[in-house]
Design a protein around this motif. Structure first.
Motif, PDB file in Angstrom:
ATOM      1  N   ARG A   1       8.602  13.311 -10.840  1.00  0.00           N
ATOM      2  CA  ARG A   1       7.826  12.887  -9.673  1.00  0.00           C
ATOM      3  C   ARG A   1       7.948  11.408  -9.379  1.00  0.00           C
ATOM      4  O   ARG A   1       7.379  10.933  -8.402  1.00  0.00           O
ATOM      5  CB  ARG A   1       6.346  13.233  -9.885  1.00  0.00           C
ATOM      6  CG  ARG A   1       6.046  14.711  -9.981  1.00  0.00           C
ATOM      7  CD  ARG A   1       4.541  14.943  -9.983  1.00  0.00           C
ATOM      8  NE  ARG A   1       3.904  14.272 -11.099  1.00  0.00           N
ATOM      9  CZ  ARG A   1       3.698  14.833 -12.293  1.00  0.00           C
ATOM     10  NH1 ARG A   1       4.096  16.089 -12.508  1.00  0.00           N
ATOM     11  NH2 ARG A   1       3.088  14.180 -13.259  1.00  0.00           N
ATOM     12  N   TYR A   2       8.671  10.679 -10.205  1.00  0.00           N
ATOM     13  CA  TYR A   2       8.767   9.232 -10.008  1.00  0.00           C
ATOM     14  C   TYR A   2       9.794   8.927  -8.919  1.00  0.00           C
ATOM     15  O   TYR A   2      10.938   9.380  -8.989  1.00  0.00           O
ATOM     16  CB  TYR A   2       9.164   8.538 -11.312  1.00  0.00           C
ATOM     17  CG  TYR A   2       8.976   7.049 -11.253  1.00  0.00           C
ATOM     18  CD1 TYR A   2       7.769   6.474 -11.644  1.00  0.00           C
ATOM     19  CD2 TYR A   2       9.978   6.220 -10.788  1.00  0.00           C
ATOM     20  CE1 TYR A   2       7.586   5.106 -11.582  1.00  0.00           C
ATOM     21  CE2 TYR A   2       9.799   4.859 -10.724  1.00  0.00           C
ATOM     22  CZ  TYR A   2       8.607   4.300 -11.119  1.00  0.00           C
ATOM     23  OH  TYR A   2       8.414   2.956 -11.050  1.00  0.00           O
ATOM     24  N   CYS A   3       9.368   8.166  -7.922  1.00  0.00           N
ATOM     25  CA  CYS A   3      10.220   7.918  -6.757  1.00  0.00           C
ATOM     26  C   CYS A   3      10.721   6.489  -6.723  1.00  0.00           C
ATOM     27  O   CYS A   3       9.983   5.539  -7.020  1.00  0.00           O
ATOM     28  CB  CYS A   3       9.454   8.214  -5.464  1.00  0.00           C
ATOM     29  SG  CYS A   3       9.032   9.945  -5.253  1.00  0.00           S
ATOM     30  N   VAL A   4      11.967   6.334  -6.368  1.00  0.00           N
ATOM     31  CA  VAL A   4      12.583   5.041  -6.071  1.00  0.00           C
ATOM     32  C   VAL A   4      13.175   5.144  -4.669  1.00  0.00           C
ATOM     33  O   VAL A   4      13.924   6.089  -4.383  1.00  0.00           O
ATOM     34  CB  VAL A   4      13.689   4.691  -7.091  1.00  0.00           C
ATOM     35  CG1 VAL A   4      14.385   3.395  -6.690  1.00  0.00           C
ATOM     36  CG2 VAL A   4      13.096   4.565  -8.487  1.00  0.00           C
ATOM     37  N   ASP A   5      12.797   4.227  -3.812  1.00  0.00           N
ATOM     38  CA  ASP A   5      13.220   4.285  -2.409  1.00  0.00           C
ATOM     39  C   ASP A   5      12.790   5.589  -1.742  1.00  0.00           C
ATOM     40  O   ASP A   5      13.519   6.167  -0.941  1.00  0.00           O
ATOM     41  CB  ASP A   5      14.737   4.111  -2.280  1.00  0.00           C
ATOM     42  CG  ASP A   5      15.165   2.673  -2.491  1.00  0.00           C
ATOM     43  OD1 ASP A   5      14.302   1.788  -2.340  1.00  0.00           O
ATOM     44  OD2 ASP A   5      16.333   2.447  -2.803  1.00  0.00           O
ATOM     45  N   GLY A   6      11.628   6.082  -2.115  1.00  0.00           N
ATOM     46  CA  GLY A   6      11.081   7.258  -1.460  1.00  0.00           C
ATOM     47  C   GLY A   6      11.628   8.576  -1.941  1.00  0.00           C
ATOM     48  O   GLY A   6      11.228   9.631  -1.436  1.00  0.00           O
TER      49      GLY A   6
ATOM     50  N   GLY B   1       8.267  -1.443  -8.485  1.00  0.00           N
ATOM     51  CA  GLY B   1       9.478  -1.510  -7.665  1.00  0.00           C
ATOM     52  C   GLY B   1      10.054  -2.910  -7.614  1.00  0.00           C
ATOM     53  O   GLY B   1      11.279  -3.093  -7.623  1.00  0.00           O
ATOM     54  N   ASP B   2       9.188  -3.924  -7.581  1.00  0.00           N
ATOM     55  CA  ASP B   2       9.666  -5.310  -7.600  1.00  0.00           C
ATOM     56  C   ASP B   2      10.344  -5.622  -8.927  1.00  0.00           C
ATOM     57  O   ASP B   2      11.391  -6.286  -8.970  1.00  0.00           O
ATOM     58  CB  ASP B   2       8.496  -6.273  -7.376  1.00  0.00           C
ATOM     59  CG  ASP B   2       7.891  -6.142  -5.986  1.00  0.00           C
ATOM     60  OD1 ASP B   2       8.652  -5.863  -5.040  1.00  0.00           O
ATOM     61  OD2 ASP B   2       6.669  -6.310  -5.847  1.00  0.00           O
ATOM     62  N   TYR B   3       9.744  -5.166 -10.027  1.00  0.00           N
ATOM     63  CA  TYR B   3      10.350  -5.404 -11.336  1.00  0.00           C
ATOM     64  C   TYR B   3      11.688  -4.682 -11.453  1.00  0.00           C
ATOM     65  O   TYR B   3      12.636  -5.199 -12.062  1.00  0.00           O
ATOM     66  CB  TYR B   3       9.395  -4.951 -12.442  1.00  0.00           C
ATOM     67  CG  TYR B   3       8.432  -6.040 -12.873  1.00  0.00           C
ATOM     68  CD1 TYR B   3       8.569  -6.661 -14.106  1.00  0.00           C
ATOM     69  CD2 TYR B   3       7.414  -6.467 -12.038  1.00  0.00           C
ATOM     70  CE1 TYR B   3       7.698  -7.669 -14.506  1.00  0.00           C
ATOM     71  CE2 TYR B   3       6.531  -7.470 -12.423  1.00  0.00           C
ATOM     72  CZ  TYR B   3       6.686  -8.071 -13.650  1.00  0.00           C
ATOM     73  OH  TYR B   3       5.832  -9.071 -14.034  1.00  0.00           O
ATOM     74  N   LEU B   4      11.772  -3.490 -10.874  1.00  0.00           N
ATOM     75  CA  LEU B   4      13.031  -2.751 -10.907  1.00  0.00           C
ATOM     76  C   LEU B   4      14.112  -3.475 -10.105  1.00  0.00           C
ATOM     77  O   LEU B   4      15.240  -3.645 -10.582  1.00  0.00           O
ATOM     78  CB  LEU B   4      12.810  -1.347 -10.350  1.00  0.00           C
ATOM     79  CG  LEU B   4      14.039  -0.440 -10.246  1.00  0.00           C
ATOM     80  CD1 LEU B   4      14.592  -0.135 -11.632  1.00  0.00           C
ATOM     81  CD2 LEU B   4      13.692   0.847  -9.520  1.00  0.00           C
ATOM     82  N   LYS B   5      13.752  -3.916  -8.915  1.00  0.00           N
ATOM     83  CA  LYS B   5      14.743  -4.551  -8.045  1.00  0.00           C
ATOM     84  C   LYS B   5      15.098  -5.949  -8.526  1.00  0.00           C
ATOM     85  O   LYS B   5      16.276  -6.284  -8.695  1.00  0.00           O
ATOM     86  CB  LYS B   5      14.204  -4.611  -6.624  1.00  0.00           C
ATOM     87  CG  LYS B   5      15.116  -5.339  -5.649  1.00  0.00           C
ATOM     88  CD  LYS B   5      14.493  -5.443  -4.265  1.00  0.00           C
ATOM     89  CE  LYS B   5      15.383  -6.229  -3.305  1.00  0.00           C
ATOM     90  NZ  LYS B   5      14.767  -6.391  -1.964  1.00  0.00           N
ATOM     91  N   LEU B   6      14.054  -6.788  -8.745  1.00  0.00           N
ATOM     92  CA  LEU B   6      14.297  -8.193  -9.063  1.00  0.00           C
ATOM     93  C   LEU B   6      14.659  -8.425 -10.524  1.00  0.00           C
ATOM     94  O   LEU B   6      15.334  -9.407 -10.837  1.00  0.00           O
ATOM     95  CB  LEU B   6      13.047  -9.016  -8.723  1.00  0.00           C
ATOM     96  CG  LEU B   6      12.575  -8.967  -7.265  1.00  0.00           C
ATOM     97  CD1 LEU B   6      11.281  -9.741  -7.094  1.00  0.00           C
ATOM     98  CD2 LEU B   6      13.650  -9.508  -6.333  1.00  0.00           C
TER      99      LEU B   6
END
Length: 624
Positions: free
Chosen positions: A492-497, A332-337
């Motif tokens: 099944r992969y979640c981003v922001d829940g 998630g950090d790699y996705l966001k940043l």
């Protein structure tokens, strides 16, 4: 966007992450039952001592297991001996239960050895072929057709074929275990190839006679240099051998500036060389496993320089090389940043226009996740198109890389990374070398240590040696959720829940696979056709995972196949694609540049880069 979350995310986080700040599972968590919580009761003194002792043992059990597995994994390069043992047990038991298979193997062995060549069968010296007919480069020299070398060569190849038959097609063996046993047998046999031994290799003997043994002296020197380099890498020091190619000097020299930076990456914008450029900029997300300048090697084979010269505004992400302090960085950090924040900045610099987003290898997987999340959240104006270069989105058939991924292997790797805080680039490189050990290990050892020929340095070799590290938590999430569980392709992969779906992507896609890719097999890359309904252009190009992408115009022997699926068109199988798509000689780069221009909204004045934080290639790429 926040960290990846959701039911599936929590289910896949390893137990090693449920620890306090000291890295130990809290004693209050382990060893307690509902009876302890619901019925608090002071034990007798003797019971108290037993309870305290049991609790102490329980509290230290998990760290002890982690330490033991980490020690074993460090000795095996992160591989799991238990995983291979289970595969061997599965195969051997089922072979024992297959008398028909055993009879067939016995007949094959009898026929193979009854047809072994004799001295009379050896080819006369004046009729020796220029290259070996078996297609094995280890025996390409004509001297292998002399007796007795032809006997050793043919005997080895017969044994190799017999073991290939013995380890495949056994009824009842799971596909994963069959692949592992076949792979292990091939690795073991390759080590005993006659080409690896001085007395059995005619080319080595001829070279020794011609040079008076100087090849062995040179080979010993090469071995000592390599051993010193490996020792430096294990101590975390810079490589001692100068390959003559350095980023910022011979490599990664396309002019540009660092225009934005955060704790995980730098964003490079390149200086235009044309007066007019396409309206939409190009935003490149490389893989974090290796440094970004695989796409910006020397001027003649730099994809970034080619795009700039083709009339595009080009931005590229350069990842920081993480260390043990970054162990808790997540996907998630790699996705966001590393994707969403720099993408927002690119649009801010370019009149809020949509962008042509490009992802290479794991960078392409991450870009596909970002594109699906943006589509799900109603941001259709962020992307104009996406391009995925040798990037998998469905990991159900990851090729030979999947040999290293199962529950046992992940437990060993988890323990190793838990101790280090990261997976070292040299450890990752060792796994990739095993996938093509014949060419990357044994043939290289014969050439450099037995023949005394040092491989000529190249830009690609220098880039390949400039390894990076993968943070512990992020890499375990990638291996578990994407490679092992295939959460992205299966929804099944979640981003922001909330889960993301690749079928939500509506922008046109340009997808490139390479014919000899051991990392992202093109048959796996092609599966994006099953997961999306948008316009999709698929290109299959000659070469491997790196060479097929770094395939500049003028590169000898290059060709590609290209076909476009219109939106909502019926699925076209891989076989049909190959059979009905004629190869085109040359590089696929001009085809892609024309596709990008065709999917742009015209052109505009070139965007200058007058200011920035630093000149390209920046500082992150120079971190050891």
């Amino acid at each position: 966007m926040s960290e990846i979350s959701g039911t599936e995310a929590h289910a896949s986080i390893p137990a090693a992450q449920v620890r306090d700040a000291s890295g130990t599972v809290p004693a209050g968590v382990r060893g307690r039952t509902m009876a302890d919580v619901g019925h608090p009761r002071r034990p007798r003194p003797s019971q108290a001592k037993q309870h305290d002792f049991a609790t102490a043992l329980s509290a230290h059990a998990d760290p002890l297991d982690q330490a033991a597995q980490a020690t074993l994994a460090s000795l095996t390069g992160g591989l799991s001996p238990a995983s291979m043992a289970l595969a061997l047990l599965d195969w051997s038991m089922h072979v024992g239960l297959a008398p028909g298979k055993c009879l067939d193997l016995a007949m094959r062995a009898s026929h193979a050895w009854s047809s072994a060549p004799t001295r009379d069968d050896a080819a006369p010296p004046d009729t020796l072929p220029a290259a070996d007919a078996t297609g094995d480069p280890r025996f390409a020299d004509a001297a292998w057709s002399h007796w007795p070398y032809c006997v050793w060569r043919d005997g080895f190849l017969r044994v190799q074929r017999w073991w290939r038959d013995a380890t495949t097609g056994v009824p009842g063996v799971s596909r994963h275990h069959e692949d592992m046993v076949s792979f292990g047998a091939r690795q073991w046999l390759d080590a005993w190839s006659p080409s690896n031994f001085v007395a059995l290799n005619p080319l080595v003997l001829q070279t020794a006679v011609r040079t008076g043994g100087a090849n062995f002296a040179a080979g010993a020197r090469h071995w000592l240099e390599d051993a010193e380099e490996i020792a430096c890498a294990l101590r975390g020091k810079q490589a001692v051998r100068d390959r003559g190619y350095r980023p910022g000097y011979e490599l990664a020299i396309t002019p540009g500036r660092v225009v934005w930076r955060n704790a995980l990456c730098e964003l490079l914008q390149y200086t235009p060389t044309t007066t007019r450029v396409a309206c939409e900029p190009i935003f490149i997300v490389p893989s974090w496993i290796m440094k970004y300048y695989i796409l910006d090697l020397q001027p003649h084979n730099s994809l970034i320089r080619y795009l700039v010269g083709a009339g595009f505004t080009v931005f590229a992400v350069s990842w920081r090389n993480p260390d043990a302090a970054d162990r808790e960085l997540t996907l998630g950090d790699y996705l966001k940043l590393g994707v969403l924040e720099p993408l927002a900045y690119v649009r801010e610099r370019c009149e809020r226009l949509p962008v042509h987003a490009v992802g290479y290898c794991l960078g392409g997987t991450l870009l596909a996740i970002a594109a699906a999340a943006l589509a799900r959240d109603g941001a259709p104006d962020a992307l104009r198109s996406i391009t995925l270069l040798a990037a998998q989105t469905d990991f159900s058939a990851p090729g030979e890389l999947g040999l290293f991924i199962d529950a046992s292997a992940l437990a060993a790797l988890d323990a190793l990374m838990w101790r280090q805080g990261y997976l070292d680039g040299a450890q990752m490189a060792a796994a990739f070398q095993l996938l093509n050990a014949r060419d990357l290990i044994w043939s290289r050892m014969m050439s450099e240590y037995l023949l005394g020929r040092r491989s000529k340095p190249s830009d690609l070799m220098a880039w390949n040696a400039d390894a990076t590290r993968m943070p512990y938590r992020m890499h375990i999430e990638y291996l578990t959720r994407l490679l092992l569980n295939n959460d992205l392709a299966e929804g099944r992969y979640c981003v922001d829940g909330r889960p993301v779906a690749l079928s939500d992507i509506a922008v046109p896609a340009f997808v490139v696979g390479t014919e000899r890719d051991h990392v992202s097999p093109w048959r796996s890359v092609y599966k994006l056709n099953l997961l999306t309904h948008n316009e999709l252009t698929f290109v299959l190009t000659a070469g491997g995972h790196n060479g097929g992408i770094v395939s500049e115009p003028g590169h000898v022997g290059r060709y590609y196949r290209c076909a476009t699926r219109v939106p909502d068109a019926p699925y076209r199988s891989r076989h049909d694609f190959v059979e009905h798509t004629a190869p085109v000689e040359g590089s696929w780069w001009p085809c892609w540049a024309a596709w990008l221009h065709a999917h742009s909204r015209g052109d505009t004045g070139a965007r200058r880069v007058d200011t920035g934080l630093a000149d390209a290639p920046g500082s992150y790429v120079l971190q050891p």
